[in-house]
Design a protein around this motif. Sequence first.
Motif, PDB file in Angstrom:
ATOM      1  N   ASP A  64       5.743  10.001   5.538  1.00  0.00           N
ATOM      2  CA  ASP A  64       6.363   8.698   5.774  1.00  0.00           C
ATOM      3  C   ASP A  64       5.283   7.616   5.803  1.00  0.00           C
ATOM      4  OD1 ASP A  64       8.313   6.823   6.230  1.00  0.00           O
ATOM      5  OD2 ASP A  64       9.077   7.731   8.061  1.00  0.00           O
ATOM      6  N   TYR A  65       5.726   6.346   5.784  1.00  0.00           N
ATOM      7  CA  TYR A  65       4.842   5.200   5.867  1.00  0.00           C
ATOM      8  C   TYR A  65       5.376   4.279   6.952  1.00  0.00           C
ATOM      9  CZ  TYR A  65       3.467   6.795   1.225  1.00  0.00           C
ATOM     10  OH  TYR A  65       3.046   7.552   0.163  1.00  0.00           O
ATOM     11  N   LEU A  66       4.576   3.986   7.960  1.00  0.00           N
ATOM     12  CA  LEU A  66       4.983   3.111   9.048  1.00  0.00           C
ATOM     13  C   LEU A  66       4.287   1.768   8.901  1.00  0.00           C
ATOM     14  CD1 LEU A  66       4.821   5.592  12.079  1.00  0.00           C
ATOM     15  CD2 LEU A  66       6.820   4.899  10.751  1.00  0.00           C
ATOM     16  N   LEU A  67       5.078   0.709   8.807  1.00  0.00           N
ATOM     17  CA  LEU A  67       4.529  -0.632   8.676  1.00  0.00           C
ATOM     18  C   LEU A  67       4.247  -1.222  10.059  1.00  0.00           C
ATOM     19  CD1 LEU A  67       6.777  -2.116   5.848  1.00  0.00           C
ATOM     20  CD2 LEU A  67       4.385  -1.441   5.672  1.00  0.00           C
ATOM     21  N   LYS A  68       3.042  -1.757  10.224  1.00  0.00           N
ATOM     22  CA  LYS A  68       2.663  -2.388  11.487  1.00  0.00           C
ATOM     23  C   LYS A  68       3.270  -3.789  11.579  1.00  0.00           C
ATOM     24  CE  LYS A  68      -1.842  -0.052  11.533  1.00  0.00           C
ATOM     25  NZ  LYS A  68      -3.308  -0.264  11.531  1.00  0.00           N
ATOM     26  N   PRO A  69       3.616  -4.233  12.778  1.00  0.00           N
ATOM     27  CA  PRO A  69       3.583  -3.510  14.049  1.00  0.00           C
ATOM     28  C   PRO A  69       4.675  -2.435  14.086  1.00  0.00           C
ATOM     29  CG  PRO A  69       4.615  -5.644  14.349  1.00  0.00           C
ATOM     30  CD  PRO A  69       4.120  -5.621  12.941  1.00  0.00           C
ATOM     31  N   ILE A  70       4.316  -1.255  14.526  1.00  0.00           N
ATOM     32  CA  ILE A  70       5.226  -0.108  14.486  1.00  0.00           C
ATOM     33  C   ILE A  70       6.161  -0.133  15.693  1.00  0.00           C
ATOM     34  CG2 ILE A  70       5.367   2.407  14.445  1.00  0.00           C
ATOM     35  CD1 ILE A  70       2.456   2.365  13.343  1.00  0.00           C
ATOM     36  N   SER A  71       7.448  -0.171  15.431  1.00  0.00           N
ATOM     37  CA  SER A  71       8.420  -0.123  16.523  1.00  0.00           C
ATOM     38  C   SER A  71       8.653   1.328  16.937  1.00  0.00           C
ATOM     39  CB  SER A  71       9.747  -0.755  16.092  1.00  0.00           C
ATOM     40  OG  SER A  71      10.392   0.055  15.115  1.00  0.00           O
ATOM     41  N   TYR A  99       0.804  -1.214   0.000  1.00  0.00           N
ATOM     42  CA  TYR A  99       0.000   0.000   0.000  1.00  0.00           C
ATOM     43  C   TYR A  99       0.840   1.268   0.000  1.00  0.00           C
ATOM     44  CZ  TYR A  99      -4.324  -2.595   0.762  1.00  0.00           C
ATOM     45  OH  TYR A  99      -5.402  -3.429   0.620  1.00  0.00           O
ATOM     46  N   ALA A 100       2.100   1.143   0.432  1.00  0.00           N
ATOM     47  CA  ALA A 100       2.973   2.321   0.427  1.00  0.00           C
ATOM     48  C   ALA A 100       3.163   2.846  -0.991  1.00  0.00           C
ATOM     49  CB  ALA A 100       4.324   1.971   1.047  1.00  0.00           C
ATOM     50  N   LEU A 101       3.244   1.938  -1.965  1.00  0.00           N
ATOM     51  CA  LEU A 101       3.396   2.358  -3.356  1.00  0.00           C
ATOM     52  C   LEU A 101       2.146   3.060  -3.866  1.00  0.00           C
ATOM     53  CD1 LEU A 101       5.229  -0.721  -4.912  1.00  0.00           C
ATOM     54  CD2 LEU A 101       6.140   1.584  -4.642  1.00  0.00           C
ATOM     55  N   GLU A 102       0.966   2.619  -3.409  1.00  0.00           N
ATOM     56  CA  GLU A 102      -0.279   3.239  -3.848  1.00  0.00           C
ATOM     57  C   GLU A 102      -0.368   4.691  -3.393  1.00  0.00           C
ATOM     58  OE1 GLU A 102      -3.840   1.107  -3.012  1.00  0.00           O
ATOM     59  OE2 GLU A 102      -2.917  -0.843  -3.349  1.00  0.00           O
ATOM     60  N   GLY A 103       0.238   4.978  -2.273  1.00  0.00           N
ATOM     61  CA  GLY A 103       0.179   6.337  -1.740  1.00  0.00           C
ATOM     62  C   GLY A 103       1.306   7.230  -2.197  1.00  0.00           C
TER      63      GLY A 103
END
Length: 235
Positions: free
Chosen positions: A95-102, A84-88
Amino acid sequence: MIQCITVDDEPLALEILRKYIKTLKNFELVKEFTKSAEAFTFLNEYKVDLLFIDIKMPVLTGLTLAKTLNNPPKIIFTTAFREYALEGFDVQALDYLLKPISYDRFLKAIEKYYSITKPNAEIKGHYVADKSFVFVKVDREMIKLNLNEICYVEALKNYVRIKTVNKDIITYHTLSYMEDKLPINMFQRIHKSYLINLQKIEKYTAEFVVIYGKELPLGKTYFSSFISCLQKNSF
């Protein structure tokens, strides 16, 4: 005070962001939303500085909300789905944070917020001001390297290999040390073993980046941050 709102249909995700934001000085979480439509209404009435929003929201997606706002705040997307990061890419997200977010990855996103809103500041040792060279220690000498000559930096246990246009340089430093010394607006970590000069990229996919004909792996942990940096330099 930097005012934030969070939007996510998962209570646990909101709880994590609430916990992280509370640790930041001069940041205030003013509202939390589980429905993006309610966040849309709020943002049309009130001004905030930073929006954390899940991309895959029911009814009104995070991407649609971001595109619909007339005067959006800085946006950091959160998502459990890497693709989904590419779609946005065209939404101008910070920025784009992938879950689970550290927590460490969350702080890097905050650094990016500062690098844009306060471009001449130094955040946690990461230089974002303009500079044209750096000195590195090779044997007993300090060698000057022009930043535009550096292609990438590769981790070699307790050493790093600095690949330049003309030669390779081995120096007794860690990759994290080099990441701190090189300007964040020019160099980007793409893997636990690689730090690259964004200006030297020839092409990339979701799995690798090509610089001077060499394919360098693009790690999942660094993917969203990499895409975010690229969108600021793309047409």
